[in-house]
Design an enzyme around this catalytic site. Structure first.
Site, PDB file in Angstrom:
ATOM      1  N   GLU A  94       0.830  -1.206   0.000  1.00 58.92           N
ATOM      2  CA  GLU A  94       0.000   0.000   0.000  1.00 58.92           C
ATOM      3  C   GLU A  94       0.864   1.256   0.000  1.00 58.92           C
ATOM      4  OE1 GLU A  94      -3.133   0.355   2.808  1.00 58.92           O
ATOM      5  OE2 GLU A  94      -3.808  -1.721   2.591  1.00 58.92           O
TER       6      GLU A  94
ATOM      7  N   SER B 113       5.188 -20.185  -2.323  1.00 61.37           N
ATOM      8  CA  SER B 113       5.096 -21.638  -2.190  1.00 61.37           C
ATOM      9  C   SER B 113       4.572 -22.258  -3.472  1.00 61.37           C
ATOM     10  CB  SER B 113       4.146 -22.073  -1.051  1.00 61.37           C
ATOM     11  OG  SER B 113       4.413 -21.389   0.135  1.00 61.37           O
TER      12      SER B 113
ATOM     13  N   ASP C 254      -4.536  -3.183   6.234  1.00 61.36           N
ATOM     14  CA  ASP C 254      -4.825  -1.856   5.684  1.00 61.36           C
ATOM     15  C   ASP C 254      -4.063  -0.823   6.504  1.00 61.36           C
ATOM     16  OD1 ASP C 254      -6.409  -2.411   3.533  1.00 61.36           O
ATOM     17  OD2 ASP C 254      -8.310  -1.922   4.498  1.00 61.36           O
TER      18      ASP C 254
ATOM     19  N   ASP D 283      -5.594 -10.149   1.203  1.00 60.51           N
ATOM     20  CA  ASP D 283      -5.262  -8.790   1.671  1.00 60.51           C
ATOM     21  C   ASP D 283      -5.747  -8.634   3.113  1.00 60.51           C
ATOM     22  OD1 ASP D 283      -4.678  -6.168   2.037  1.00 60.51           O
ATOM     23  OD2 ASP D 283      -5.821  -5.409   0.336  1.00 60.51           O
TER      24      ASP D 283
END
Length: 808
Positions: free
Chosen positions: A180, A249, A325, A322
């Site tokens: 971000e 991975s 934040d 995600d």
């Protein structure tokens, strides 16, 4: 000379005192009955006890035998107490971990685990502490050689310590906060179209606008890169990674319909930062009621994280959900102890703490929390560079939720006997989010575990840029239901494959992520695994150790197409012979990143030099944050997707340079650098000389002389985008050092329960004087494996020692 010899002898004697004795009988407190720890040929512990709690006790004891220093460092990191040992160099790490309150969250999570899980954690801690008492009573070299250099005070292990280790792993497996702030910083320098070249997005719904950081915070101006807050000597202790260095991975599984033996076959190889010793340690637990479980453990955690039992196996890949934040909180201009919320001013939760610093006065800091999460201190996550005056940056992160029951999930996976039971075990976990690839005797599946933040449709940042914390639309609405998580059950193809690639096409806010860990390896994996009708463990090993770079196969025809057809009539210079030889070899190269060949080195240096030329004039020092090759960026530029060829023109020159001009100049840059480092014969260059796997000891790795014994360094094949992944450092002076890869590889064949195969990147022991410190490293480098059996008699047959723990 005599005094030197005596000194070396004394040091060796003291250090060797902590080498564990694998063949011994030890009386301990806290057991219900005797426990056997059978060490096989490679020092893998096979643990047998009369109750489940006794087995967990044995695992704690075995971990403390071999990895006591590693365990205590993970705990100290979570507690924010590294500076008590290492001084000023680690103060900023401690400040961040105290601000996140990782250890406080871990303590709050303990009572939220089931009674059975709490019992297992207590038994594990008792096993660790039994070894600590033995070290103290028998004067066993303080437990590990490192304690002679950095203090020997070791507090007893507790269940909260195990959860804290789990939280540190969660921190290492995400980089969304850093993504971000990077996007925000780039948006201050680039137009939206050019920003999309560097961070390409999947097709977006027509009503979803791209968020614009500069319009949200017009007062923020582009800044120069800040210096890293951690001294290089102990930088390896920092669990927060830059963009692109979070977990990765591979994992795949074939149902009986796609298996040559008619039984399910599965492979998993998680990618983490390479270290000495490896973060992984192999073990087998034999539970009296439910049987054996074998696989990879992490010292400090009471269980098998990736493994199998007689009927069920599971592997993990990073999902890239995600889960973070960054919120920009506005400080109340009339009262700096408060910040602005949608309903008015609200007081920061705050407390003052002391960070004890070896060799310096204690550092007093004030920690603050907002309704979204902790205030980010210093320039961690590079948040300070994009935070306006009169504001602070705060982090919302699912791993800080004390209601998480990840330890219950760990216990549930070990006891599951089917995919249905395995999926049920995943439900209580909040963090870390992972793709779980599962196989039982009948089927294969993929299920994403972890709770997705529920963002509003009107969230102005969409999880892609920092947002105003005083705007209600940006608040999370809790978590989305577990059933919204992506999954693949009983696939028609009979196979599941994941390489950190995109797992859902759901629109925002159920999109899971705008940033995925792979867009290159997945194509290679699907081709290798899809072209075979039936699979065996050997075919899965071939895929796991594949070193062909799909990125090289894509980029070389684009950047070299004109150079290969030049007639050579131009003026000659000192690079002409190198240029001719390099281009001839690359023209016939199949993209195999072999350590023994020069072509991978020429290719890697060429595209690195090319990206530097394309980015540097637009981004300046910010380009240093993009220090690894962004394959999709180069591809977009050379295909001129949405005008991306504009990157090839040097903005400060009068001429209009083309992408082929840049490719030619970058090739000369690369050849000039390589000839200075490796000589003037392309034929003598070797990829392995540059792409050395650097298994660094987190503390001793940067100390002269000691680093020679502590680090494990070896040439390796593979690269950033090969299935046998060896992610490069990216930073000068050794940009191609292999620092991140598959530190654990496992293969399960349910048609041959005794034929499971495993390997870790170093050795089972964390003791530098042990022959098991690095005895698996060469096998790992070559793509070889060791067997692990569920048969107790096979484990005993080649045992190098049996430790018998008996109740005192």
């Amino acid at each position: 000379m005599a005094l030197l010899a005596i000194g070396i002898g004394v040091v060796y004697y003291l250090a060797a005192g902590s080498l564990p004795e694998y063949d011994a009988t030890v009386e301990v407190d806290g057991l219900n009955g005797p426990v056997e720890i059978v060490r096989d040929l490679h020092a893998v512990p096979h643990i047998f006890g009369e109750t489940d709690e006794d087995v967990f006790f044995g695992l704690g004891y075995a971990h403390a035998q071999d990895r006591l220093w590693q365990m205590t460092m993970l705990r100290r990191t979570a507690q924010g107490r590294l500076s008590e040992l290492f001084g000023e160099a680690t103060v900023e790490i401690d400040h961040l971990l105290r601000a996140l309150d990782i250890y406080g969250v871990a303590q709050a999570m303990v009572p939220n685990q089931s009674p059975e899980t709490q019992s297992a954690m207590r038994a594990y801690a008792a096993g660790v502490n039994a070894r600590l008492r033995e070290v103290q009573a028998e004067a066993l070299g303080r437990g590990a050689p490192e304690f002679f250099l950095f203090g020997a005070e070791i507090a007893p292990w507790t269940p909260a310590d195990s959860i804290a280790v789990n939280r540190i792993m969660a921190l290492q497996l995400t980089d969304h906060a850093s993504r971000e702030t990077l996007r925000a910083e780039l948006s201050l320098l680039l137009s939206p179209e050019r920003l999309d070249d560097i961070q390409p997005l999947p097709p977006l719904p027509p009503d979803l606008e791209r968020p614009d950081f500069s319009s949200l915070f017009p007062e923020v101006m582009p800044t120069r890169d800040a210096q890293p807050p951690v001294a290089p000597l102990f930088a390896a202790l920092n669990p927060v990674h830059e963009v692109g260095s979070a977990g990765a991975s591979n994992a795949w599984a074939a149902a009986p319909s796609r298996s040559a033996s008619g039984a399910t076959v599965m492979a998993s190889d998680p990618h983490l930062g390479l270290s000495a010793p490896s973060i992984w340690m192999l073990a087998r637990l034999e539970f009296p009621g439910s049987g054996g479980v074998i696989g990879g453990t992490i010292p400090g955690l009471p269980g098998i994280l990736i493994g199998r039992n007689a009927d069920f196996g599971w592997g993990l890949t990073t999902s890239y959900m995600d889960d973070q934040d960054v919120y920009i909180e506005r400080i109340d201009p009339n009262d700096p102890t408060q910040y602005i919320t949608p309903t008015g001013s609200q007081k920061f939760r705050s407390r003052d703490i002391l960070i004890n610093v070896k060799g310096a006065p204690a550092r007093q800091v004030t920690l603050r929390w907002t309704r979204h999460g902790p205030v980010i201190p210093g320039d961690h996550y590079r948040a300070a560079d994009i935070t306006p005056p009169g504001h602070v940056a705060a982090l919302a992160w699912t791993a800080l939720d004390p209601n998480d029951r990840s330890m219950d999930t760990l216990m549930g996976l070990m006891r599951a006997r089917s995919i249905a039971e395995g999926r049920l075990a995943l439900r209580p976990l909040i963090s870390p989010p992972q793709n779980v690839i599962m196989a039982d005797r009948e089927d294969v599946a993929l299920q994403v575990m972890g709770k997705m933040p529920h963002r509003r449709d009107t969230h102005v940042g969409q999880g892609r840029i920092p947002v105003p914390g005083w705007v209600e639309e940006n608040d999370w609405l809790g978590y989305l239901p577990f059933d919204d998580n992506p999954r693949v059950l009983s696939p028609d193809s009979g196979m599941v494959i994941n390489t950190n690639n995109r797992t859902t096409d759901a629109p925002f806010p159920r999109h899971m992520s705008f940033s995925w860990g792979d867009s290159q390896r997945i194509g290679r994996a699907q081709r290798l695994l899809g072209q075979r009708e039936f699979h065996t463990p050997e075919s899965f090993i071939d895929a796991q150790t594949d070193i062909v770079s799909p990125t090289a196969r894509t980029l070389l025809p684009l950047i070299g197409r004109d150079l290969w057809w030049q007639d050579g009539t131009g003026p000659e210079d000192r690079l002409t012979p190198l240029r001719k030889t390099a281009l001839e070899r690359l023209a016939e190269w199949n993209g195999e990143m072999s350590e023994h060949r020069p072509e991978p080195l020429v290719y890697a240096m060429w595209v690195r030099a090319l990206q530097i030329r394309l980015m540097r004039d637009e981004l300046g020092p910010v380009a240093d944050r993009l220090d690894r090759v962004e394959a999709l960026f180069i591809e977009r530029a050379f295909l001129d997707i949405d005008g991306a060829a504009a990157w090839c023109d040097v903005v400060t020159s009068r001429a209009v340079e083309t992408c082929q001009d840049m490719a030619a100049l970058a090739l000369d840059d690369a050849l000039d650098t390589l000839s200075a480092q490796y000589g003037n014969r392309v034929e003598s260059w070797r990829w392995g000389e540059a792409h050395r796997a650097f298994h660094e000891h987190q503390v001793l790795g940067g100390i002269p002389v000691l680093s020679f014994f502590a680090n494990i360094v070896q040439p390796t094949s593979g690269g950033d985008n090969t299935l046998m992944r060896g992610r490069t450092r990216g930073e000068d002076p050794d940009p191609f050092t292999n620092v991140h890869g598959s530190a654990l590889r496992v293969i399960y064949d349910f048609g041959d329960p005794e034929g499971s195969r495993y390997i870790i990147s170093t050795g089972q022991s964390g003791h530098m004087l042990s022959r098991h410190y690095d005895d698996l490293a060469t096998l790992w480098r070559r793509g070889d494996y060791i067997p692990m059996s569920l048969d107790p008699e096979r484990a005993r047959a080649d045992a190098i020692g049996v430790t018998r723990l008996v109740p005192r």
